[in-house]
Scaffold this motif. Structure first.
Motif, PDB file in Angstrom:
ATOM      1  N   MET A   1      27.706  14.376  -3.617  1.00 17.19           N
ATOM      2  CA  MET A   1      27.122  15.698  -3.492  1.00 17.19           C
ATOM      3  C   MET A   1      25.935  15.599  -2.541  1.00 17.19           C
ATOM      4  O   MET A   1      25.131  14.689  -2.625  1.00 17.19           O
ATOM      5  N   HIS A   2      25.833  16.510  -1.631  1.00 19.91           N
ATOM      6  CA  HIS A   2      24.734  16.530  -0.670  1.00 19.91           C
ATOM      7  C   HIS A   2      23.489  17.117  -1.311  1.00 19.91           C
ATOM      8  O   HIS A   2      23.547  17.840  -2.296  1.00 19.91           O
ATOM      9  N   ALA A   3      22.323  16.822  -0.734  1.00 20.91           N
ATOM     10  CA  ALA A   3      21.045  17.278  -1.285  1.00 20.91           C
ATOM     11  C   ALA A   3      20.992  18.789  -1.404  1.00 20.91           C
ATOM     12  O   ALA A   3      20.512  19.326  -2.397  1.00 20.91           O
ATOM     13  N   VAL A   4      21.499  19.493  -0.388  1.00 16.98           N
ATOM     14  CA  VAL A   4      21.468  20.961  -0.426  1.00 16.98           C
ATOM     15  C   VAL A   4      22.343  21.477  -1.570  1.00 16.98           C
ATOM     16  O   VAL A   4      21.954  22.381  -2.308  1.00 16.98           O
ATOM     17  N   GLU A   5      23.508  20.855  -1.740  1.00 14.36           N
ATOM     18  CA  GLU A   5      24.394  21.259  -2.829  1.00 14.36           C
ATOM     19  C   GLU A   5      23.735  21.017  -4.177  1.00 14.36           C
ATOM     20  O   GLU A   5      23.851  21.833  -5.080  1.00 14.36           O
ATOM     21  N   SER A   6      23.027  19.879  -4.307  1.00 11.28           N
ATOM     22  CA  SER A   6      22.381  19.593  -5.581  1.00 11.28           C
ATOM     23  C   SER A   6      21.262  20.588  -5.860  1.00 11.28           C
ATOM     24  O   SER A   6      21.053  20.970  -7.011  1.00 11.28           O
ATOM     25  N   LEU A   7      20.547  21.041  -4.823  1.00  9.37           N
ATOM     26  CA  LEU A   7      19.501  22.042  -5.042  1.00  9.37           C
ATOM     27  C   LEU A   7      20.101  23.360  -5.521  1.00  9.37           C
ATOM     28  O   LEU A   7      19.562  24.009  -6.412  1.00  9.37           O
ATOM     29  N   TYR A   8      21.244  23.752  -4.939  1.00  3.70           N
ATOM     30  CA  TYR A   8      21.898  24.973  -5.394  1.00  3.70           C
ATOM     31  C   TYR A   8      22.357  24.835  -6.835  1.00  3.70           C
ATOM     32  O   TYR A   8      22.250  25.762  -7.625  1.00  3.70           O
ATOM     33  N   LEU A   9      22.863  23.648  -7.181  1.00  5.19           N
ATOM     34  CA  LEU A   9      23.300  23.400  -8.553  1.00  5.19           C
ATOM     35  C   LEU A   9      22.120  23.472  -9.508  1.00  5.19           C
ATOM     36  O   LEU A   9      22.209  24.086 -10.568  1.00  5.19           O
ATOM     37  N   ILE A  10      21.000  22.869  -9.125  1.00  6.40           N
ATOM     38  CA  ILE A  10      19.794  22.912  -9.961  1.00  6.40           C
ATOM     39  C   ILE A  10      19.363  24.360 -10.176  1.00  6.40           C
ATOM     40  O   ILE A  10      19.073  24.770 -11.300  1.00  6.40           O
ATOM     41  N   ARG A  11      19.332  25.135  -9.089  1.00  6.21           N
ATOM     42  CA  ARG A  11      18.921  26.537  -9.213  1.00  6.21           C
ATOM     43  C   ARG A  11      19.868  27.311 -10.135  1.00  6.21           C
ATOM     44  O   ARG A  11      19.436  28.122 -10.937  1.00  6.21           O
ATOM     45  N   ALA A  12      21.164  27.044 -10.015  1.00 10.35           N
ATOM     46  CA  ALA A  12      22.142  27.747 -10.854  1.00 10.35           C
ATOM     47  C   ALA A  12      21.950  27.389 -12.316  1.00 10.35           C
ATOM     48  O   ALA A  12      21.944  28.265 -13.185  1.00 10.35           O
ATOM     49  N   ILE A  13      21.778  26.102 -12.596  1.00  6.94           N
ATOM     50  CA  ILE A  13      21.584  25.667 -13.976  1.00  6.94           C
ATOM     51  C   ILE A  13      20.307  26.258 -14.545  1.00  6.94           C
ATOM     52  O   ILE A  13      20.285  26.775 -15.653  1.00  6.94           O
ATOM     53  N   CYS A  14      19.219  26.185 -13.775  1.00  7.01           N
ATOM     54  CA  CYS A  14      17.939  26.727 -14.246  1.00  7.01           C
ATOM     55  C   CYS A  14      18.025  28.233 -14.456  1.00  7.01           C
ATOM     56  O   CYS A  14      17.472  28.749 -15.424  1.00  7.01           O
ATOM     57  N   SER A  15      18.700  28.930 -13.568  1.00 15.56           N
ATOM     58  CA  SER A  15      18.833  30.379 -13.691  1.00 15.56           C
ATOM     59  C   SER A  15      19.572  30.750 -14.962  1.00 15.56           C
ATOM     60  O   SER A  15      19.211  31.695 -15.654  1.00 15.56           O
ATOM     61  N   ILE A  16      20.607  29.981 -15.268  1.00 11.73           N
ATOM     62  CA  ILE A  16      21.372  30.238 -16.487  1.00 11.73           C
ATOM     63  C   ILE A  16      20.478  30.087 -17.705  1.00 11.73           C
ATOM     64  O   ILE A  16      20.596  30.813 -18.673  1.00 11.73           O
ATOM     65  N   ARG A  17      19.573  29.155 -17.633  1.00  6.60           N
ATOM     66  CA  ARG A  17      18.684  28.905 -18.773  1.00  6.60           C
ATOM     67  C   ARG A  17      17.449  29.792 -18.731  1.00  6.60           C
ATOM     68  O   ARG A  17      16.524  29.597 -19.486  1.00  6.60           O
ATOM     69  N   PHE A  18      17.394  30.714 -17.789  1.00  7.57           N
ATOM     70  CA  PHE A  18      16.344  31.726 -17.707  1.00  7.57           C
ATOM     71  C   PHE A  18      14.960  31.183 -17.406  1.00  7.57           C
ATOM     72  O   PHE A  18      13.961  31.710 -17.880  1.00  7.57           O
ATOM     73  N   LEU A  19      14.885  30.134 -16.605  1.00 10.85           N
ATOM     74  CA  LEU A  19      13.584  29.672 -16.147  1.00 10.85           C
ATOM     75  C   LEU A  19      13.133  30.581 -15.021  1.00 10.85           C
ATOM     76  O   LEU A  19      13.945  31.020 -14.211  1.00 10.85           O
ATOM     77  N   ASP A  20      11.834  30.861 -14.968  1.00 11.70           N
ATOM     78  CA  ASP A  20      11.360  31.710 -13.879  1.00 11.70           C
ATOM     79  C   ASP A  20      11.370  30.925 -12.574  1.00 11.70           C
ATOM     80  O   ASP A  20      11.532  29.705 -12.549  1.00 11.70           O
ATOM     81  N   SER A  21      11.199  31.637 -11.472  1.00 12.89           N
ATOM     82  CA  SER A  21      11.368  31.028 -10.153  1.00 12.89           C
ATOM     83  C   SER A  21      10.371  29.896  -9.888  1.00 12.89           C
ATOM     84  O   SER A  21      10.711  28.916  -9.218  1.00 12.89           O
ATOM     85  N   LYS A  22       9.158  29.996 -10.407  1.00 17.74           N
ATOM     86  CA  LYS A  22       8.186  28.918 -10.188  1.00 17.74           C
ATOM     87  C   LYS A  22       8.603  27.656 -10.938  1.00 17.74           C
ATOM     88  O   LYS A  22       8.449  26.549 -10.425  1.00 17.74           O
ATOM     89  N   LYS A  23       9.139  27.822 -12.134  1.00 22.28           N
ATOM     90  CA  LYS A  23       9.602  26.652 -12.883  1.00 22.28           C
ATOM     91  C   LYS A  23      10.812  26.024 -12.207  1.00 22.28           C
ATOM     92  O   LYS A  23      10.942  24.807 -12.163  1.00 22.28           O
ATOM     93  N   VAL A  24      11.694  26.854 -11.687  1.00 27.22           N
ATOM     94  CA  VAL A  24      12.857  26.338 -10.964  1.00 27.22           C
ATOM     95  C   VAL A  24      12.394  25.515  -9.762  1.00 27.22           C
ATOM     96  O   VAL A  24      12.870  24.405  -9.533  1.00 27.22           O
TER      97      VAL A  24
END
Length: 87
Positions: A1-24
């Motif tokens: 997995m490329h770094a950009v893909e992993s960042l998108y995955l992190i954002r998706a996972i965090c969004s699902i868990r309802f973390l605000d944008s600063k925490k993400v």
């Protein structure tokens, strides 16, 4: 997995868990190896705030997963470099 893909995955996972944008963003930066003081400065919050976020089990788990992705990518790159050097 490329770094950009992993960042998108992190954002998706965090969004699902309802973390605000600063925490993400803090998860991304801390997972990438940035220190708490530098993350705090980047996000315009106090160091204590970022530290408190890291004590949240959900945030801590996301940071750990993010770091794991970075470690896996580094291993992939180093493994390729070893093969290339041997050839």
């Amino acid at each position: 997995m490329h770094a950009v893909e992993s960042l998108y995955l992190i954002r998706a996972i965090c969004s699902i868990r309802f973390l605000d944008s600063k925490k993400v963003r803090a998860v991304e930066l801390l997972g990438g190896g940035m220190t708490i003081p530098k993350v705090a400065k980047e996000l315009g919050v106090r160091r204590e705030t970022v530290w408190k976020w890291t004590q949240d089990p959900h945030v801590s788990a996301e940071i750990t997963m993010s770091r794991g992705g970075h470690v896996a990518k580094a291993q992939e790159i180093l493994g390729g470099a070893v093969v290339e050097a041997v050839e």
